[in-house]
Design a protein around this motif. Sequence first.
Motif, PDB file in Angstrom:
ATOM      1  N   ALA A  81       0.804  -1.329   0.027  1.00  0.00           N
ATOM      2  CA  ALA A  81       0.060   0.135   0.031  1.00  0.00           C
ATOM      3  C   ALA A  81       0.860   1.438  -0.116  1.00  0.00           C
ATOM      4  O   ALA A  81       0.633   2.145  -0.768  1.00  0.00           O
ATOM      5  N   GLN A  82       2.075   1.169   0.847  1.00  0.00           N
ATOM      6  CA  GLN A  82       2.852   2.389   0.825  1.00  0.00           C
ATOM      7  C   GLN A  82       3.541   2.823  -0.581  1.00  0.00           C
ATOM      8  O   GLN A  82       3.451   3.856  -1.021  1.00  0.00           O
ATOM      9  N   ILE A  83       3.854   1.222  -1.089  1.00  0.00           N
ATOM     10  CA  ILE A  83       4.646   1.672  -2.392  1.00  0.00           C
ATOM     11  C   ILE A  83       3.538   2.272  -3.446  1.00  0.00           C
ATOM     12  O   ILE A  83       3.915   3.001  -4.445  1.00  0.00           O
ATOM     13  N   CYS A  84       2.420   1.591  -3.565  1.00  0.00           N
ATOM     14  CA  CYS A  84       1.365   2.092  -4.488  1.00  0.00           C
ATOM     15  C   CYS A  84       1.238   3.892  -4.227  1.00  0.00           C
ATOM     16  O   CYS A  84       0.870   4.495  -5.100  1.00  0.00           O
ATOM     17  N   GLN A  85       1.019   4.153  -3.078  1.00  0.00           N
ATOM     18  CA  GLN A  85       0.809   5.661  -2.654  1.00  0.00           C
ATOM     19  C   GLN A  85       2.094   6.580  -3.191  1.00  0.00           C
ATOM     20  O   GLN A  85       1.910   7.456  -3.927  1.00  0.00           O
ATOM     21  N   GLU A  86       3.375   6.064  -3.050  1.00  0.00           N
ATOM     22  CA  GLU A  86       4.563   6.755  -3.493  1.00  0.00           C
ATOM     23  C   GLU A  86       4.399   6.983  -5.078  1.00  0.00           C
ATOM     24  O   GLU A  86       4.713   7.996  -5.406  1.00  0.00           O
ATOM     25  N   TRP A  87       3.752   5.716  -5.639  1.00  0.00           N
ATOM     26  CA  TRP A  87       3.886   5.854  -7.168  1.00  0.00           C
ATOM     27  C   TRP A  87       2.509   6.269  -7.851  1.00  0.00           C
ATOM     28  O   TRP A  87       2.534   6.291  -9.183  1.00  0.00           O
ATOM     29  N   GLY A  88       1.648   6.712  -7.003  1.00  0.00           N
ATOM     30  CA  GLY A  88       0.438   7.092  -7.729  1.00  0.00           C
ATOM     31  C   GLY A  88      -0.518   5.998  -8.348  1.00  0.00           C
ATOM     32  O   GLY A  88      -1.243   6.310  -9.322  1.00  0.00           O
ATOM     33  N   ILE A  89      -0.252   4.856  -7.673  1.00  0.00           N
ATOM     34  CA  ILE A  89      -1.147   3.581  -8.314  1.00  0.00           C
ATOM     35  C   ILE A  89      -2.381   3.287  -7.354  1.00  0.00           C
ATOM     36  O   ILE A  89      -2.188   3.532  -6.070  1.00  0.00           O
ATOM     37  N   THR A  90      -3.459   2.871  -7.624  1.00  0.00           N
ATOM     38  CA  THR A  90      -4.578   2.833  -6.944  1.00  0.00           C
ATOM     39  C   THR A  90      -4.578   1.230  -6.488  1.00  0.00           C
ATOM     40  O   THR A  90      -4.410   0.399  -7.386  1.00  0.00           O
ATOM     41  N   LEU A  91      -4.479   1.000  -5.210  1.00  0.00           N
ATOM     42  CA  LEU A  91      -4.583  -0.475  -4.790  1.00  0.00           C
ATOM     43  C   LEU A  91      -5.917  -1.064  -4.598  1.00  0.00           C
ATOM     44  O   LEU A  91      -6.703  -0.440  -3.846  1.00  0.00           O
ATOM     45  N   ILE A  92      -6.245  -2.184  -5.106  1.00  0.00           N
ATOM     46  CA  ILE A  92      -7.290  -3.027  -5.046  1.00  0.00           C
ATOM     47  C   ILE A  92      -6.871  -4.405  -4.452  1.00  0.00           C
ATOM     48  O   ILE A  92      -5.957  -4.981  -5.173  1.00  0.00           O
TER      49      ILE A  92
END
Length: 385
Positions: free
Chosen positions: A178-189
């Motif tokens: 989740a942290q990586i996705c937030q850093e890269w502007g990627i939506t987590l599902i």
Amino acid sequence: MQKCKYSKPLCEEIVRFIKNEYNSKKIPLHSPRLLGREMEYLWQCIDTGYVSSIGEFVNDVENDISKITGAKYAVAMSSGTAALHMALICAGVKAGDDVITQPLSFVATANAISYIGASPIFVDVDMETMGMSPQSLREFLLSNCIIKGGKCYHGDRRVSACIPMHTFGMVCEIDEIAQICQEWGITLIEDAAESLGSTYKGTHSGRFGLAGIFSFNGNKIATSGGGGMLITDDENIAKMAKHLSTTAKIAHQYEYDHDQIGYNYRMPNLNAALLKAQLENLDLCLMAKRRLANRYARFFEILGVKFITEPRECISNYWLMGIVMEDRVSRDELLEFANENDVMMRPAWKLLSELRMYQHCTKDSNKNAKYLADRIVNIPSSVIS
């Protein structure tokens, strides 16, 4: 007892133990446990006449799942695949986008991405959790992607979402993902299809991203025969998912009007009636699963065979239990012997990155996924009363 080598005597000992556990000549991999108020609720549903997608049982199970998971909103769907498809639509994933997922998963994970017209990218799994490796995710992004305008791009394609899957009910290192996705502007599902009742660091699976989905297929820990659920803390996502999954019909006393392309994805009331009874006994089922897992763990430790246990920080539902054999030869030997002797076992799925329709997709080495796919054997995991 001396550790056994992989051979026919070992296969015989494993099959003998499982037959004694279940006290049955023919043992399925995972069968539903229908010991509660299933018949009562089904008759109630039939008596009302509301057997399709409108009815109180649908509302009830949405409330039940919200309470179980802690999510603010839950939207009942006709399948876990439908719920995942809907989550992607609501997240704004578009045709031509890339979506990062894992190769070790059921085919529905990649299929839902393809329904959008997006393409899956397969990054490797972690050896302990069997779910997406945050290290593999970060390495892929650093080596292949850039951030432009707060969004992640893989070449000229936007990486709009990331879908880790909690394999066999074991939650992956989802907070780091989740942290990586937030850093890269990627939506987590989260594809939490198999992990109802599983938690990570005290939080239920499916709660770490924009949305999570569950499956209630006939072989799941709680079943509606066929069904799924989308959970989210975002009110707009929940409203959109409910609207689109009911054919985008505008509420009216008698007129039929629709404001956009929708989907006939709503869970029928009959299925919800079955699910409500199942959810009432979920805690008992989870305890029984854990007792079975403990017996398996002790048995396989004596044999010197690795039994798959819950990862660090995870409390697993132990939906589908498994062992890791020495190599593919010993895996296949056990599979053949067990199934010939009426004890159903199966390998993990063929890697999604190796299926003919996804072979062309971008992937990393998938080294860990290949190792596990060659060695995992799922063993009978039904709850024993």
